[in-house]
Design an enzyme around this catalytic site. Structure first.
Site, PDB file in Angstrom:
ATOM      1  N   GLY A  11       0.824  -1.198   0.000  1.00 32.33           N
ATOM      2  CA  GLY A  11       0.000   0.000   0.000  1.00 32.33           C
ATOM      3  C   GLY A  11       0.859   1.249   0.000  1.00 32.33           C
ATOM      4  O   GLY A  11       0.352   2.369  -0.064  1.00 32.33           O
ATOM      5  N   ASN A  12       2.159   1.057   0.047  1.00 35.88           N
ATOM      6  CA  ASN A  12       3.109   2.170   0.080  1.00 35.88           C
ATOM      7  C   ASN A  12       3.377   2.636  -1.347  1.00 35.88           C
ATOM      8  O   ASN A  12       3.936   1.895  -2.152  1.00 35.88           O
ATOM      9  CB  ASN A  12       4.394   1.689   0.761  1.00 35.88           C
ATOM     10  N   GLY A  14       5.478   4.786  -2.567  1.00 38.15           N
ATOM     11  CA  GLY A  14       6.900   4.835  -2.904  1.00 38.15           C
ATOM     12  C   GLY A  14       7.448   3.466  -3.254  1.00 38.15           C
ATOM     13  O   GLY A  14       8.198   3.310  -4.226  1.00 38.15           O
ATOM     14  N   LYS A  15       7.075   2.457  -2.474  1.00 38.98           N
ATOM     15  CA  LYS A  15       7.524   1.093  -2.750  1.00 38.98           C
ATOM     16  C   LYS A  15       6.905   0.567  -4.041  1.00 38.98           C
ATOM     17  O   LYS A  15       7.559  -0.139  -4.805  1.00 38.98           O
ATOM     18  CB  LYS A  15       7.192   0.166  -1.581  1.00 38.98           C
ATOM     19  N   ASP A  72       8.878  -6.798   2.495  1.00 36.61           N
ATOM     20  CA  ASP A  72       8.799  -6.107   3.775  1.00 36.61           C
ATOM     21  C   ASP A  72      10.185  -5.575   4.041  1.00 36.61           C
ATOM     22  O   ASP A  72      11.187  -6.245   3.747  1.00 36.61           O
ATOM     23  CB  ASP A  72       8.343  -7.044   4.899  1.00 36.61           C
ATOM     24  N   SER A  73      10.246  -4.382   4.529  1.00 32.15           N
ATOM     25  CA  SER A  73      11.545  -3.778   4.788  1.00 32.15           C
ATOM     26  C   SER A  73      11.418  -2.810   5.947  1.00 32.15           C
ATOM     27  O   SER A  73      10.319  -2.477   6.376  1.00 32.15           O
ATOM     28  CB  SER A  73      12.066  -3.052   3.540  1.00 32.15           C
TER      29      SER A  73
END
Length: 118
Positions: A11-12, A14-15, A72-73
């Site tokens: 949902g990010n 930027g990612k 995931d980060s």
């Protein structure tokens, strides 16, 4: 040429942009969660980035008929014993934003020399 559809399970924004850039040039059609109508969030209950990515990939893959790629980060700071780690997105509070999380990390590192902030 047949184009496979792949859902990017984030949902990010930027990612999503970063992942689309990494997959550019491949014979795939990239779909966001919004484009497949997913509004629910998968609980990130894993203890590692890998576990959380797996939970999201499996959970969101059940919401569509397409291959699903998840990640995931987060930030791991040696002086903070690896924190915030998998809690990076919600480090300062549930639903926190990047600015609040960064301020908390910097507050916890106050007085720590730059060379010890790895």
């Amino acid at each position: 040429m047949i184009s496979e559809k792949i859902v990017l399970a984030t949902g990010n924004r930027g990612k999503l942009k970063e992942m689309k850039r990494a997959l550019a040039g491949l014979p795939v059609t990239i779909l966001s969660l919004g484009e497949i109508g997913v509004t629910k969030a998968i609980d990130e209950t894993g203890r590692t980035f890998r576990e959380n990515a797996r939970l999201k990939a499996i959970g969101y893959s059940l919401e569509s008929d397409h291959l699903t790629l998840a990640e995931d980060s987060g930030l791991e700071v040696a002086h903070l014993r690896g924190a915030p780690g998998v809690l990076s997105a919600r480090f300062s509070a549930p639903g926190a934003n990047d600015r609040k999380n960064v301020r908390k990390v910097l507050r916890l590192l106050r007085g720590v020399p730059w060379e010890n902030r790895g």
